[in-house]
Structure formats: C-alpha cells, structure tokens
Design a protein around this motif. Structure first.
Motif, PDB file in Angstrom:
ATOM      1  N   LYS A  32       0.973  -4.195   2.136  1.00  0.00           N
ATOM      2  CA  LYS A  32       2.005  -3.248   3.303  1.00  0.00           C
ATOM      3  C   LYS A  32       1.373  -2.109   2.120  1.00  0.00           C
ATOM      4  CE  LYS A  32       6.380  -4.233   0.434  1.00  0.00           C
ATOM      5  NZ  LYS A  32       8.292  -5.284   0.851  1.00  0.00           N
ATOM      6  N   VAL A  33       2.701  -1.396   3.125  1.00  0.00           N
ATOM      7  CA  VAL A  33       2.785   0.543   2.257  1.00  0.00           C
ATOM      8  C   VAL A  33       4.046   0.294   1.805  1.00  0.00           C
ATOM      9  CG1 VAL A  33       2.542   2.568   2.797  1.00  0.00           C
ATOM     10  CG2 VAL A  33       0.956   1.155   3.873  1.00  0.00           C
ATOM     11  N   SER A  34       4.170   1.082   0.810  1.00  0.00           N
ATOM     12  CA  SER A  34       5.131   1.315  -0.124  1.00  0.00           C
ATOM     13  C   SER A  34       5.522   2.571  -0.056  1.00  0.00           C
ATOM     14  CB  SER A  34       5.407   0.384  -1.643  1.00  0.00           C
ATOM     15  OG  SER A  34       4.414   1.519  -2.041  1.00  0.00           O
ATOM     16  N   LYS A  35       4.862   3.228   0.448  1.00  0.00           N
ATOM     17  CA  LYS A  35       5.340   4.664   0.230  1.00  0.00           C
ATOM     18  C   LYS A  35       3.692   5.823   0.365  1.00  0.00           C
ATOM     19  CE  LYS A  35       6.739   8.857  -1.493  1.00  0.00           C
ATOM     20  NZ  LYS A  35       7.913   9.390  -1.634  1.00  0.00           N
ATOM     21  N   ILE A  70       0.685  -1.257  -0.033  1.00  0.00           N
ATOM     22  CA  ILE A  70       0.208  -0.070  -0.073  1.00  0.00           C
ATOM     23  C   ILE A  70       1.188   1.356  -0.195  1.00  0.00           C
ATOM     24  CG2 ILE A  70      -1.743   1.194   1.704  1.00  0.00           C
ATOM     25  CD1 ILE A  70      -3.328  -1.212   2.666  1.00  0.00           C
ATOM     26  N   SER A  71       0.798   1.999  -1.069  1.00  0.00           N
ATOM     27  CA  SER A  71       1.882   3.072  -0.762  1.00  0.00           C
ATOM     28  C   SER A  71       0.118   4.415   0.094  1.00  0.00           C
ATOM     29  CB  SER A  71       1.660   4.121  -2.261  1.00  0.00           C
ATOM     30  OG  SER A  71       2.073   3.044  -2.572  1.00  0.00           O
ATOM     31  N   LEU A  72       1.360   5.065   0.632  1.00  0.00           N
ATOM     32  CA  LEU A  72       0.210   5.582   1.197  1.00  0.00           C
ATOM     33  C   LEU A  72       0.609   7.021   1.055  1.00  0.00           C
ATOM     34  CD1 LEU A  72       1.279   5.514   4.907  1.00  0.00           C
ATOM     35  CD2 LEU A  72      -1.097   5.011   4.563  1.00  0.00           C
ATOM     36  N   PHE A  73      -0.733   8.195   0.064  1.00  0.00           N
ATOM     37  CA  PHE A  73      -0.606   9.249  -0.145  1.00  0.00           C
ATOM     38  C   PHE A  73      -1.604  10.161   0.552  1.00  0.00           C
ATOM     39  CE2 PHE A  73       0.230   6.378  -3.484  1.00  0.00           C
ATOM     40  CZ  PHE A  73       1.346   6.830  -4.434  1.00  0.00           C
TER      41      PHE A  73
END
Length: 407
Positions: free
Chosen positions: A341-344, A4-7
């Motif tokens: 999972k968070v990637s960004k 998961i990328s968190l923006f």
C-alpha cells in the motif's frame, strides 16, 4: 502487507539562454489551433485543475507549481498492479470510464512523450525494486512494454546508496534541475520498490521578450499590498479571450516547439484568483483554452519574471480528489507475492519565468516499503499581469504543468 510511498517531484523552469534578447523585427504568424480537443485532454485537464485547486486551498503559500500529469501517469501504472476499490478510485480520478480505456490512454501518452525530441521534452519512467524482491510478472511486463519503464535492482538496506542512485537518475533526466528528488528520511531498509516518472520541458517563446524592456512595475498582492516586480513587456497579436463565466481574461504564448504553449489566466479582480480556481476545478480550463482566438489587434502584455519553489503533500491532496484506498488497501500485483500500500506521497516543484522561453520538468516516484486582422486595427488590448494569476503549459490539448503566482 507492504506499503508504497509515493514520492512525486516536479520541476518547471521558464528560463533558457542568458544575456540580452534582440528585439523582434517582425510579428509572428501563429498558425492557429491545428490540434483537436480530445476526451483524454479533458480528463487530464479536469483532474489537474482539481488537484491544483486543492493545493491552492490548503497551502499557506499560494505560489504553487505542479505537474499533475506525472501523478496521473503513475497512478495509472499503480492501477496495473491493483484491483477492486483501489483501481476503481484511480479510474474515476483520472477521468476514465474503465480500466482498459485508462490503460490505453495513459500508455499512449507515455509512449508519445517518451519518444519526442529530448532536446525539448523528456518523459521517462523507472521502477526500482529491492534486490531481494521481484516485481509481479504482469506488472513488470506492463511497466516495461507499455509505460516504457526501465527496471533496476537496488539495495534498500543501504539507504544512502539507494538515495544517491535515484537522485542521479532524476538529476540526469532533468538536466540538473532536480538534484535532491529523494532524501534519506523517506528511504530506509524497509523499502521494497520505487516507481519514478520524470517530465522535463525546455522550450523557446515563439517571439522572446526584449530584456531591455523589462522594468519594475506594480504588482498587487492583494487589495491592501502592492510590491514592485520585474515586468517583461511584449507587443504582439496574441490569441486572447475574455471569460465572464470565469471572471478572467486569458492570453496564449506559443513556443517555437510545435504544439507547446503557455496560457495565462488573469482574474478580473485583484482578489479574484480564489474564485477562478473554484470554477476551473468544477469545469476544467480546456474549454476556455480552445475558445482563445486571434485578438484582431495587438496585445500589450506585461508579465512578471518569477520563480516558484513548492512542495505538495499528496497524502492529503489525493483523498480530496477521490484517491484514498491506495493508502489503506492492499495491492496484490505490484511486488511478487507481497501485498503493498502507499505510505507517503509528495511532490517538489519549481518554475522560473524570464524573457526567452521555458524549461519545465517533473520527477514522480513511488517508493514501496514494508508496513506492516484589420487595415485600421482597433486600439491595443492592455493585458497587465499585475495581480495573482493562474498559468498552464500544454502540448496540444494535454496539460503538462500548472500553477498559481500570487506574490
């Protein structure tokens, strides 16, 4: 495993109607602090100050604005689909003692702000999911029913179209203040979901500054550099306090919108902001906010007009406040049958301050991709904000936006 990328995008703007402001003909009668200081308020405050301090410490440009509450809300939503060490880290970071307490606290906040008058406050959550994927049932139910989230299918194999869809939503919710929340370099055909949050505040000072009294005055960037800034001027009996512990003095500017106020923390020394930031990261700001009281005399306030645009790399900042496992460990309960999972993670923000009031907003998003009073008053208090300072916008005891201005 998916990632998961968190923006996380935030916008805050202290600017309202254009044109000259008529000078005030009477003093306002501020009704006082009629709201309570709560455990949740303290938790949000301390987490926010820790995050802001880390941003202040790590960024070269010390002009910063952030909406930590948007980060905390989406972390609590993420925890609805994560267990074990991931959830434990999030619970601790947001200041809760267990998951049930965190869930109840942050869903209550989400609901409270979601149903406020949208003419001055908007809080909205949205979950985008790839059209060939499904959200896990429990996560979807909690997102929709407890976090008031919309859910929409998106074809992430067409990144440009997906970006346009997300940006249109952010633009509409922030009334045009955030136009490029997401760019194509962070969305590709491996994305499976995006979790979004927007907070947008548009308020009016209880008594506006008189634009005709705004003039250029000195602002001390540091002990060796002084620049000219457009300084607004106000003479009112504001709430005020001096804090020897912080090494600063504070004033409060209330908005006409009930419960909203801005607090300005002015270090005693020109180079005192770093010390103030260290202290509020340890103890929070709220105790000093609730120590504010009527000054018993006029405050002669000089406050610079200013505008800040900043970006925060949350991949680097969140581990500094104890949230790291979201970037490495699988969360099993967000996307159906697929660990993620968070990637960004990052945040974009801006703030603009002028004579009339405040508009503040925040967009937060998670993108999921596969990874692998006296008859003879004493003299007025001079409150000249002519050096780097800290500011915060609160609703009652909940900190919504915070930032630093240095140049």
């Amino acid at each position: 495993m998916l990632k998961i990328s968190l923006f996380l995008f935030a916008a805050a703007s202290y600017c309202l109607a254009e044109g000259e402001v008529e000078p005030s003909t009477e003093k306002w009668h501020y009704p006082g602090h009629e709201f309570d200081r709560t455990r949740l308020g303290d938790a949000v405050d301390l987490a926010s100050m820790k995050l802001l301090k880390e941003a202040y410490t790590t960024k070269d440009d010390k002009n910063i604005v952030a909406s930590p509450i948007g980060v905390l809300l989406l972390l609590s939503l993420y925890a609805a689909g994560a267990e074990g060490g991931i959830r434990d880290e999030i619970i601790k970071a947001v200041g809760s003692s267990n998951y049930d307490e965190m869930f109840e606290s942050y869903t209550r906040l989400s609901s409270k702000f979601s149903f406020m008058d949208s003419s001055y406050l908007t809080l909205a959550n949205k979950v985008y999911v790839a059209d060939n994927m499904e959200l896990a049932n429990d996560f979807s139910t909690r997102a929709v029913q407890s976090y008031n989230s919309e859910v929409e299918k998106v074809d992430f194999t067409k990144p440009a179209d997906a970006v346009a869809i997300i940006n249109k939503w952010a633009d509409e919710k922030t009334k045009g203040h955030i136009k490029d929340a997401v760019t194509e370099d962070v969305i590709d055909d491996t994305v499976v979901s995006v979790l979004c949050n927007v907070i947008f505040f548009q308020g009016h000072w209880n008594v506006p500054f008189n634009a005709s009294e705004t003039v250029e005055k000195d602002f001390h960037v540091d002990k060796s550099k002084t620049v000219k800034k457009q300084m607004m001027h106000l003479e009112q009996p504001l709430f005020y306090q001096e804090s020897p512990e912080l090494g600063a003095k504070m004033i409060e500017l209330p908005y006409k919108e009930n419960g909203f106020r801005m607090v300005v923390v002015l270090p005693d020394e020109i180079d005192g902001l770093s010390s103030v930031m260290e202290k509020v990261a340890q103890k929070g700001l709220l105790a000093d906010v609730f120590a504010l009281s009527p000054a018993g005399r006029e405050i002669h306030l000089d406050l610079p007009k200013f505008e800040i645009k900043s970006g925060l790399d949350l991949n680097g900042l969140l581990p500094k406040i104890g949230v790291s496992k979201i970037f490495s460990d699988p969360a099993q309960g967000i996307v159906k049958d697929v660990p993620v999972k968070v990637s960004k993670a990052f945040q974009k923000a801006f703030v603009k301050v002028d004579e009339e009031g405040a508009t503040a907003g925040a967009f937060t998003g998670f993108v999921i991709v596969p990874t692998s009073l006296n008859s003879q008053p004493p003299p007025a208090v001079q409150f000249k904000v002519d050096r780097p300072f800290l500011f915060a916008i609160l609703h009652e005891d909940i900190l919504l936006f915070a930032g630093t201005y240095t140049h």
